[in-house]
Design an enzyme around this catalytic site. Structure first.
Site, short mmCIF file in Angstrom:
data_model
loop_
_atom_site.label_atom_id
_atom_site.label_comp_id
_atom_site.label_asym_id
_atom_site.label_seq_id
_atom_site.Cartn_x
_atom_site.Cartn_y
_atom_site.Cartn_z
CG ASP A 11 8.16 -6.47 -9.43
OD1 ASP A 11 7.72 -7.25 -8.57
OD2 ASP A 11 7.51 -5.49 -9.85
CB SER A 12 5.10 -9.35 -11.09
OG SER A 12 4.82 -8.24 -10.27
N GLY A 44 0.17 -11.43 -8.12
CA GLY A 44 -0.59 -11.52 -6.86
C GLY A 44 -1.71 -12.55 -6.85
CB CYS A 74 8.12 -9.79 -7.12
SG CYS A 74 6.40 -10.24 -7.14
CB THR A 76 3.56 -12.28 -5.32
OG1 THR A 76 2.80 -11.14 -4.91
CG2 THR A 76 2.62 -13.45 -5.52
CD GLU A 153 1.03 -1.28 -12.25
OE1 GLU A 153 0.69 -1.27 -13.43
OE2 GLU A 153 1.96 -1.97 -11.80
CB CYS A 185 2.64 -5.27 -2.06
SG CYS A 185 2.24 -5.04 -3.80
CG HIS A 187 2.50 -1.73 -6.95
ND1 HIS A 187 3.25 -2.84 -7.24
CD2 HIS A 187 2.03 -1.27 -8.14
CE1 HIS A 187 3.23 -3.06 -8.55
NE2 HIS A 187 2.49 -2.12 -9.11
#
Ligand code: DGL
Length: 267
Positions: A11-12, A44, A74, A76, A153, A185, A187
């Protein structure tokens, strides 16, 4: 390919641990290596070319660790780089968008589908394409929600500021009367209770993590590279920067304490 080899997940940054967690739960015999590109997060707002370059670097690092399959956790990166990674990889590569689209089409039962994600994911139109490949006539409404990533976050899962932002972002989807909403996404699954409140009980919230773990299980079976039944998977973590923050915030995403992560600077 050795069936006992680990699965690479990347993931990013930290958010992909929501997908990793679903994989640990569904496939307890599988070992994994998770890579979070914490030095270069967020993906993103970045261009497709940059996200592809970063993703290819991570793929090559994971291949160097001997993985038997790669999961792009991820959204994106899946939107911009899935095909490039498949073309470059000798092992299977799975993304989160196709599994998420499949779950949404099932849940919406012919009704309209909303998609929320980063600016890059929404601009790519990848979810709408995946949904229309499965259900050509379905109405798809997409909204980019870039502020959700920093709010999550920060740990503001149920904060009035997040509720205010969600009210703004989701207003067009309420007007469009969607029947299912794809949390496109990494998150957003942590905002599920809040998003559920804003959208109302009639809208099904779709988290692609579960469906991705299911798709991975199917792929490993088909290729006969699933870990032997009864094995106990081990999990390794690597990040490109800031291990202490990954451990602290990552524990919330994973749902249990992370012990340590190696630091592997890429690029
Ligand atoms: N992991 C990203 C995604 O799922 C969100 C964070 C970022 O922008 O890098 O799209």
């Amino acid at each position: 390919m050795n069936a006992s080899a680990p699965i690479g997940i990347f993931d990013s940054g930290i958010g992909g641990l929501t997908v990793a967690r679903a994989i640990y739960e569904r496939l307890p015999a599988e070992s994994t290596i998770y890579f979070g590109d914490t030095a270069r997060v967020p993906y993103g707002p970045k261009s497709p070319e940059t996200v592809r370059r970063y993703s290819l670097e991570i793929l090559h690092w994971l291949l160097g660790q001997g993985v038997k399959a790669v999961v792009i956790a991820c959204n994106t990166s899946t939107a911009h780089a899935l095909q490039a990674l498949r073309d470059a990889s000798p092992v299977p590569v799975l993304g989160v968008i196709e599994p998420g689209a499949r779950a949404a089409v099932r849940a919406a039962e012919g009704g309209a589908i909303g998609v929320i994600g980063t600016a890059g994911t929404i601009a790519s139109n990848a979810y709408a394409r995946a949904i229309h490949a499965l259900a050509p006539g379905v109405r798809v409404e997409q909204v980019a929600c870039p502020l959700f990533v920093p709010l999550v976050e920060e740990g503001w899962f149920d904060h009035p500021a997040t509720e205010l932002v969600a009210g703004e972002y989701l207003a067009p989807l309420l007007t469009a009367r969607v029947d299912a909403l794809v949390l496109g996404c990494t998150h957003y699954p942590l905002l599920k209770p809040l998003l559920g409140r804003v959208m109302g009980p009639a809208v099904r919230l779709i988290d692609s993590a579960e469906e991705t773990a299911l798709a991975l299980a199917g792929e490993l079976e088909r290729r006969r590279i699933a870990a032997p039944a009864g094995a106990k998977g081990t999990h390794r973590f690597a990040v490109s920067d800031d291990e202490p923050r990954f451990i602290k915030v990552g524990t919330r995403f994973r749902g249990e304490r992370l012990a340590r992560a190696e630091v592997v600077p890429l690029g």
